[in-house]
Design a protein around this motif. Structure first.
Motif: not given
Length: 230
Positions: A54-65, A26-29, A88-91, A1-8
């Motif tokens: 679930x992996x890293x919960x990629x759908x959650x940010x756009x869903x809540x936005x 929350x916002x678009x990916x 990171x995202x519990x808030x 598994x490769x995990x890298x920091x991005x701008x967002x």
């Protein structure tokens, strides 16, 4: 598994295939997850929401936005990625109930009260990322059996490691339910909506509206059609 920091946030990949975009807020990916989230908003009416994989919960940010406030029940085997998401995202993640375990076993133990089930499982194999075998045989019928009356399922599907679609794709035609398909310009995935679904024309129109509202760069990069034969 490769995990890298991005701008967002964080980008999570396996064998060069992005399996999740974990956002700091929350916002678009600007990815496939925006399309999945928009379809969830369009198709959900009432009842429980189940997310298989679930992996890293990629759908959650756009869903809540997009203002989707219903509780989400997710199941996955990877506890480490969930812990990162939680920290990171519990808030902003809202009501999210995460279960550690095998998706099939978990779904078997549940009652048939789901208004929406999203199947987003994947496994690494031979230097690639594909769907597990259960996604083509047992899961379509199991998912249907757990939908409430009027419910809908969304399947995020991938071709096999040889680039061909498995014969199990025909299993969805045997469910006796309406099926609509979304294809994406930038991804090999096919997204199938199965159950009580609007027409392809209605979904296409509403999908464009939701992606614009999200300000996703997936606007104009998706095609929706009815599935007369898979």
């Amino acid at each position: 598994m490769d995990i890298r920091e991005t701008r967002g946030g964080l980008r999570i990949s396996q064998h060069g295939v992005v399996i999740s975009e974990m956002r700091n807020r929350h916002g678009p990916t600007h990815s496939l997850f925006d399309v999945l989230a928009a379809l969830m908003v369009i198709l959900f009416r009432s009842g429980r929401v189940g997310l298989l994989g679930f992996a890293g919960g990629g759908v959650m940010a756009p869903l809540r936005k997009l203002g989707f406030g219903a509780p989400v029940e997710a199941v996955d085997l990877n506890q480490d990625l969930y812990r990162i998401f939680r920290d990171r995202c519990g808030g902003w993640a809202g009501n999210l109930f995460w279960h550690h375990g095998d998706a099939v076993e978990w779904l078997r133990s549940q009652d048939c009260g789901f208004g929406l089930i999203v199947e987003d499982l994947s496994v690494p194999e031979g230097g690639d990322v594909i769907k597990p075998g259960v996604s083509w045989d047992e899961l379509p019928r199991l998912v249907r059996s757990r939908l409430a009356k009027g419910g809908t399922a969304i399947f995020n599907l991938l071709p096999g490691g040889d680039g061909q679609w498995p014969n199990g794709l025909r299993e969805f035609n045997l469910l006796g339910l309406e099926t609509v398909q979304v294809e994406l310009d930038e991804y090999y995935n096919r997204i199938l909506m199965v159950g009580v679904v609007p027409s392809a024309r209605v979904i296409a129109r509403r999908l464009a509206v939701e992606l614009r509202r999200l300000r996703s760069r997936q606007v104009g990069k998706v095609r929706v059609r009815a599935c007369l034969g898979l």
